[in-house]
Design a protein around this motif. Structure first.
Motif, PDB file in Angstrom:
ATOM      1  N   ALA A  60       0.825  -1.204   0.000  1.00 41.44           N
ATOM      2  CA  ALA A  60       0.000   0.000   0.000  1.00 41.44           C
ATOM      3  C   ALA A  60       0.860   1.256   0.000  1.00 41.44           C
ATOM      4  O   ALA A  60       0.529   2.245  -0.671  1.00 41.44           O
ATOM      5  CB  ALA A  60      -0.935  -0.011   1.212  1.00 41.44           C
ATOM      6  N   ALA A  61       1.965   1.230   0.739  1.00 43.80           N
ATOM      7  CA  ALA A  61       2.878   2.378   0.741  1.00 43.80           C
ATOM      8  C   ALA A  61       3.482   2.592  -0.644  1.00 43.80           C
ATOM      9  O   ALA A  61       3.614   3.733  -1.118  1.00 43.80           O
ATOM     10  CB  ALA A  61       3.976   2.162   1.779  1.00 43.80           C
ATOM     11  N   PHE A  62       3.838   1.494  -1.310  1.00 46.88           N
ATOM     12  CA  PHE A  62       4.343   1.603  -2.679  1.00 46.88           C
ATOM     13  C   PHE A  62       3.273   2.176  -3.610  1.00 46.88           C
ATOM     14  O   PHE A  62       3.561   3.025  -4.462  1.00 46.88           O
ATOM     15  CB  PHE A  62       4.800   0.228  -3.159  1.00 46.88           C
ATOM     16  N   TYR A  63       2.045   1.712  -3.458  1.00 51.21           N
ATOM     17  CA  TYR A  63       0.944   2.200  -4.292  1.00 51.21           C
ATOM     18  C   TYR A  63       0.718   3.693  -4.063  1.00 51.21           C
ATOM     19  O   TYR A  63       0.500   4.448  -5.019  1.00 51.21           O
ATOM     20  CB  TYR A  63      -0.318   1.412  -3.968  1.00 51.21           C
ATOM     21  N   TYR A  64       0.771   4.107  -2.813  1.00 52.43           N
ATOM     22  CA  TYR A  64       0.561   5.528  -2.509  1.00 52.43           C
ATOM     23  C   TYR A  64       1.650   6.387  -3.152  1.00 52.43           C
ATOM     24  O   TYR A  64       1.369   7.436  -3.735  1.00 52.43           O
ATOM     25  CB  TYR A  64       0.564   5.733  -0.998  1.00 52.43           C
ATOM     26  N   ASP A  65       2.880   5.942  -3.071  1.00 54.71           N
ATOM     27  CA  ASP A  65       3.983   6.716  -3.651  1.00 54.71           C
ATOM     28  C   ASP A  65       3.884   6.767  -5.170  1.00 54.71           C
ATOM     29  O   ASP A  65       4.217   7.785  -5.789  1.00 54.71           O
ATOM     30  CB  ASP A  65       5.314   6.094  -3.225  1.00 54.71           C
ATOM     31  N   ALA A  66       3.378   5.687  -5.782  1.00 53.46           N
ATOM     32  CA  ALA A  66       3.326   5.626  -7.243  1.00 53.46           C
ATOM     33  C   ALA A  66       2.116   6.333  -7.824  1.00 53.46           C
ATOM     34  O   ALA A  66       2.191   6.870  -8.936  1.00 53.46           O
ATOM     35  CB  ALA A  66       3.346   4.167  -7.700  1.00 53.46           C
ATOM     36  N   HIS A  67       0.996   6.389  -7.092  1.00 52.99           N
ATOM     37  CA  HIS A  67      -0.250   6.870  -7.689  1.00 52.99           C
ATOM     38  C   HIS A  67      -0.856   8.085  -6.988  1.00 52.99           C
ATOM     39  O   HIS A  67      -1.566   8.858  -7.637  1.00 52.99           O
ATOM     40  CB  HIS A  67      -1.292   5.746  -7.699  1.00 52.99           C
ATOM     41  N   LEU A  68      -0.625   8.243  -5.718  1.00 55.62           N
ATOM     42  CA  LEU A  68      -1.332   9.286  -4.980  1.00 55.62           C
ATOM     43  C   LEU A  68      -0.431  10.393  -4.474  1.00 55.62           C
ATOM     44  O   LEU A  68      -0.887  11.525  -4.292  1.00 55.62           O
ATOM     45  CB  LEU A  68      -2.085   8.666  -3.789  1.00 55.62           C
ATOM     46  N   ALA A  69       0.812  10.096  -4.199  1.00 53.44           N
ATOM     47  CA  ALA A  69       1.717  11.123  -3.691  1.00 53.44           C
ATOM     48  C   ALA A  69       2.055  12.100  -4.808  1.00 53.44           C
ATOM     49  O   ALA A  69       2.223  11.731  -5.967  1.00 53.44           O
ATOM     50  CB  ALA A  69       2.994  10.490  -3.141  1.00 53.44           C
ATOM     51  N   GLY A  70       2.119  13.353  -4.476  1.00 53.30           N
ATOM     52  CA  GLY A  70       2.424  14.382  -5.467  1.00 53.30           C
ATOM     53  C   GLY A  70       2.183  15.755  -4.897  1.00 53.30           C
ATOM     54  O   GLY A  70       1.989  15.931  -3.682  1.00 53.30           O
ATOM     55  N   ASP A  71       2.174  16.745  -5.795  1.00 55.66           N
ATOM     56  CA  ASP A  71       2.006  18.125  -5.346  1.00 55.66           C
ATOM     57  C   ASP A  71       0.636  18.356  -4.716  1.00 55.66           C
ATOM     58  O   ASP A  71       0.483  19.166  -3.821  1.00 55.66           O
ATOM     59  CB  ASP A  71       2.205  19.085  -6.530  1.00 55.66           C
ATOM     60  N   GLY A  72      -0.390  17.635  -5.193  1.00 50.67           N
ATOM     61  CA  GLY A  72      -1.731  17.855  -4.672  1.00 50.67           C
ATOM     62  C   GLY A  72      -2.038  17.067  -3.420  1.00 50.67           C
ATOM     63  O   GLY A  72      -3.097  17.249  -2.814  1.00 50.67           O
TER      64      GLY A  72
END
Length: 702
Positions: A644-656
Motif C-alpha cells: 500500500a505504501a508503494f501504491y501511494y507513492d506511485a499513484h497518490l503522492a504528489g504536489d496535490g
C-alpha cells in the motif's frame, strides 16, 4: 421459461435480473468479450434453476437493485448531484458548499448509513431534462467569482487545482466523461466530470458548459436510460447586448426568463470543440462572472438496460481480463507447489518418521522385554518431533489473547467469504451505492457467533479459566481498534468540513450495531462453545517443560515471518492492485469471482506455509509452536501495508497530496492490513493445529 417464469441472466458481475416478459438481451458482440460465451453452461443452468425455484409463484421481479423505469416522452428526468470528489485529496465535499448553480429548494436524497460513511450526499439540481427532448445552450445560471481574497474565488481555484470533479446521477446511473477514444478502438470513460483544468502556463480554467448525452433504449412502455455521457467545455460566454440581468444575494443570476438567445456565444446547435475554441476558454479570474450552460442530446441505443454499466466496468477490456487470469494462475501455481511439498512430507518424511517411531515402540517387546542389553528400548536415541510429545500441547503464553485473535480472524474470514459470495451472485451492485460497505458491516455483525464459538472451543481445550474476559476481548478487539482509527480520522474530516464526516445519528447506529448485535451474538456463540464437550488432544503435557535446544537461524521467528508472509501475499497481490484502485482511484470493482479465488488462495497459502513451518519447528524439537503458527502467516498483513505504501507513492503522492489524504490512506489501509493479518494468522494456526493433531494421533506414547 422455467416453472412459468422467464429467467434472464444479465451480466452477473454487477447484478442479475429476473423479468417476466422482458425483451431478450442483445449484448454487444465485441472480440474482447468472446470469453463471456465460454462460461460453462452447467453453471449458468444451475443459476437459472436456483433463480426459478426462488421465484416460484411470482410472476416477475428484479433481484437485486433497481428495477428499470420506462420514461414517457416529455416526462421530467431528474439529474441529481453527489459530493465533489478528488483522487488527489481523498476528501469529498458537499456539492452546494461551493459557488455552483442551485435550485430554488435543495432536497436531500434519503440515504442509508453506509452511503453516509462513504461520503455520498445526493441532492437535486436545477438542470431541466425531459425525455427525448433535445435542447441546446440552456442557461443554467451566472455566478460572480468574487474578489481575489474572497472565499468563493479561493474555493473554486482550489477545486480545479486539486482535480475535483462533479458526480451527477440520472436514473441512478452516474455521468461518465469521455477520457480518450483512439481511432478504430473503444472509447474509455472516466467517472465524473472535471470542474476545470490548469493550463500549461498555470492559469485556471473552468468547465462552464456541458453537453449531456442521454442514451436510451426504447421499449413498448417508453424509454429506458442506458447511458449518461458528459462532454465538458470551457467557453467564454457573454450576454448579448442590451440583456438586463440581475444577481441575488448569493451572487447567482435570478433572471429565469433569459434563454439561449440572451447569450451571444450560443449557436442554437449542440456545442462543438470548434465553437468552444472560437469563443475561447473561460478563465477563472477575480471579480468576473461565469455563465453556466448545458445541452441535452438524446440518442437511441441498442444496449439493454441490464448492460448499461458495461462502460464503467470495462467489461470489454481484454487486457484487464488477462491480468486477472494471470494473477489467478500464478496464485494457483504457488498454492499447488506448496501443497505438493506438504504432500511429499506427509507421504514420505512423515511416514518414515511414523514407521521408525512405531518400530521403537515395539523394539523392547521384540528383545524379550528385559534386561539392559544393547537391544533394549532404553538405549534408543529418540530425535525429531516425537520427543516433544509431552510438551507440544502445553498451553502457550497469553492463551486468552491468542484465542481472541484466532477467533477474530475466523470471523473476518467467514465474513469475507459470505460477502464475496453475495457479490458474485449479484446482491452487491454498483447501482446500490453503499451496498458493499453495508454488506460488510451487516455480515460482520451477524457472524459474531462464529468468533465466540471458535474462541470458547479453543480456550476450553487449553484449560483457560478467564472465560468472561476472553469472550469480551473477542467481541471488542477488532471493533474497538477500528473505532479508535475511525474516530481520529472522523475528527480530521469534521475539521476539514468534508461531506464524508459521518453525522452523529449514523455514529449512534454503528454503536447500536456493535452493542446490541455484535456483542450479544459473540457471547451466544461463546456459550455454545463452552457448553460443547472439551476437545481432547492426542498427548498430555508433562509437569516439567522440556528445554528447547538452540534453533537454526532459518527457523527464527523473523525469518519464518518473512517467508511465510510473502507466500500468501504473492498469491493475491495482483488482485490487490485492482482493489486499491477501487478504493482510492474511484474505479468500480466488479470481478468478485476473481476476488473470491484470490481470497481462497490466500487462505490456502497461509494454511500450507504455517503447517510446513510447524512441522520443521517440531523436527527441531521446538514445542513452542502456538504463537509462531499464528504470527508467521500473519506477516502477510505487513506485506499488504508495504505494498500500500508503494501504491501511494506511485499513484497518490504528489504536489496535490495533503497531510489529511496521507492520514486517510494509511489509517484505513492499516485496518485492511490488520484484517488480512488476522485472517491469515487464523488460517495458519488452525491448519497447524489440525496438522499437529494428525501426526501425534498416529503414534503411541508410554
Amino acid at each position: 421459461r422455467l416453472g412459468g417464469v422467464e429467467v434472464i441472466i444479465v451480466s452477473l458481475r454487477p447484478s442479475f435480473a429476473l423479468c417476466d416478459g422482458a425483451p431478450p438481451i442483445r449484448r454487444r458482440q465485441k472480440r474482447s468479450q468472446l470469453h463471456e460465451r465460454k462460461r460453462p453452461m452447467a453453471r449458468n443452468l444451475l443459476r437459472c434453476l436456483a433463480a426459478a425455484s426462488a421465484a416460484a409463484g411470482v410472476s416477475g421481479f428484479y433481484l437485486p437493485g433497481i428495477a428499470p423505469h420506462d420514461y414517457a416522452p416529455g416526462e421530467r428526468v431528474w439529474l441529481k448531484v453527489n459530493s465533489l470528489t478528488s483522487s488527489k485529496t481523498q476528501v469529498p465535499y458537499e456539492y452546494y458548499k461551493f459557488n455552483f448553480c442551485k435550485p430554488k429548494r435543495i432536497i436531500d436524497n434519503k440515504e442509508n448509513f453506509a452511503e453516509f460513511m462513504a461520503g455520498d450526499r445526493i441532492q437535486n439540481s436545477p438542470y431541466q431534462v425531459f425525455t427525448m427532448e433535445d435542447t441546446y445552450c440552456n442557461l443554467l445560471c451566472a455566478v460572480k467569482t468574487g474578489s481575489e481574497k474572497g472565499h468563493k474565488y479561493k474555493q473554486m481555484k482550489a477545486l480545479v487545482e486539486d482535480a475535483y470533479h462533479h458526480n451527477w446521477l440520472m436514473d441512478s446511473l452516474p455521468a461518465a466523461s469521455v477520457a480518450d477514444a483512439e481511432e478504430g478502438g473503444l472509447a474509455s470513460y472516466a467517472k465524473g466530470v472535471p470542474v476545470g483544468y490548469v493550463g500549461p502556463t498555470g492559469k485556471v480554467f473552468v468547465y462552464n458548459h456541458v453537453q449531456l448525452i442521454v442514451k436510451y433504449h426504447e421499449t413498448d412502455a417508453g424509454a429506458r436510460i442506458v447511458g449518461l455521457y458528459a462532454e465538458p467545455y470551457s467557453v467564454r460566454h457573454k450576454f448579448a447586448a442590451g440583456v438586463d440581468y440581475a444577481y441575488g444575494p448569493s451572487g447567482r443570476k435570478v433572471n429565469k426568463d433569459l434563454g439561449a438567445a440572451a447569450i451571444k456565444t450560443c449557436t442554437g446547435y449542440p456545442m462543438t470543440k470548434t465553437d468552444a475554441t472560437f469563443a475561447g476558454p473561460q478563465e477563472l479570474t477575480p471579480d468576473a462572472q461565469i455563465i453556466y450552460t448545458y445541452d441535452v442530446v438524446w440518442e437511441p441505443s441498442e444496449v439493454a438496460w441490464a448492460s448499461r454499466w458495461d462502460i464503467y466496468l470495462n467489461t470489454g477490456d481484454q487486457t484487464v481480463e488477462n491480468v486477472h487470469w494471470f494473477s489467478i494462475v500464478n496464485a494457483v501455481i504457488i498454492v499447488l507447489t506448496l501443497g505438493a511439498i506438504l504432500a511429499v512430507i506427509l507421504a514420505r518424511s512423515l511416514r518414515a518418521d511414523l514407521t521408525r517411531y512405531n518400530k521403537e515402540e515395539l523394539a523392547p517387546l521384540a528383545g524379550g522385554g528385559g534386561g539392559g542389553g544393547d537391544d533394549g528400548g532404553d538405549d534408543l536415541d529418540e530425535t525429531g518431533w516425537k520427543v516433544v510429545h509431552a510438551d507440544v500441547y502445553r498451553p502457550p503464553h497469553y492463551p486468552g489473547f491468542l484465542c481472541a485473535l484466532v477467533a477474530t480472524g475466523a470471523q473476518l474470514g467467514v465474513m469475507a467469504f459470505l460477502v464475496l459470495l453475495f457479490a458474485y451472485v449479484g446482491f452487491v451492485s454498483p447501482a446500490n451505492r453503499g451496498s458493499l460497505l453495508l454488506a460488510l458491516l451487516a455480515t460482520y455483525a451477524l457472524v459474531g457467533g462464529v468468533a465466540g464459538y471458535v474462541c470458547a472451543r479453543l480456550y476450553k481445550a487449553l484449560g483457560g479459566q478467564r472465560w468472561t474476559a476472553t469472550t469480551a476481548a473477542t467481541a471488542t478487539l477488532f471493533p474497538l481498534t477500528c473505532g479508535v482509527v475511525f474516530g481520529a480520522l472522523e475528527a480530521a474530516l469534521v475539521a476539514a468540513g468534508s461531506s464524508s464526516a459521518v453525522p452523529p445519528l449514523v455514529l449512534l447506529q454503528l454503536a447500536g450495531l456493535f452493542a446490541f448485535v455484535v456483542v450479544p451474538l459473540t457471547y451466544l456463540g461463546a456459550a455454545a462453545g463452552f457448553a460443547a464437550p472439551t476437545a481432547e488432544f492426542p498427548a498430555t503435557p508433562a509437569k516439567v517443560a522440556r528445554p528447547v535446544p538452540p534453533q537454526p537461524a532459518t527457523l527464527s521467528l523473523p525469518v519464518a515471518a518473512l517467508v511465510c508472509g510473502v507466500v500468501p501475499f504473492g498469491a493475491s497481490f495482483v488482485e490487490l492492485y485492482f482493489v486499491l484502485d477501487s478504493l482510492w482511484m474511484e474505479a468500480y470493482y466488479y470481478l468478485f469471482g476473481f476476488a473470491a479465488c484470490g481470497f481462497a488462495l490466500l487462505v490456502l497459502a497461509a494454511a500450507e506455509t504455517a503447517a510446513l513451518l510447524t512441522y520443521y519447528s517440531l523436527c527441531a524439537e521446538n514445542h513452542r509452536w502456538w504463537w509462531r503458527a499464528f504470527l508467521a502467516p500473519a506477516a502477510a498483513g505487513a506485506y499488504v501495508l508495504a505494498y500500500a505504501a508503494f501504491y501511494y507513492d506511485a499513484h497518490l503522492a504528489g504536489d496535490g497530496s495533503t497531510a489529511l489524504a496521507f492520514c486517510l490512506f494509511f489509517g484505513y489501509m492499516t485496518l485492511v492490513a490488520l484484517a488480512v493479518a488476522l485472517v491469515s494468522g487464523a488460517a495458519g494456526f488452525l491448519a497447524s493445529l489440525k496438522f499437529t493433531n494428525y501426526i501425534f494421533s498416529q503414534i503411541k506414547f508410554d
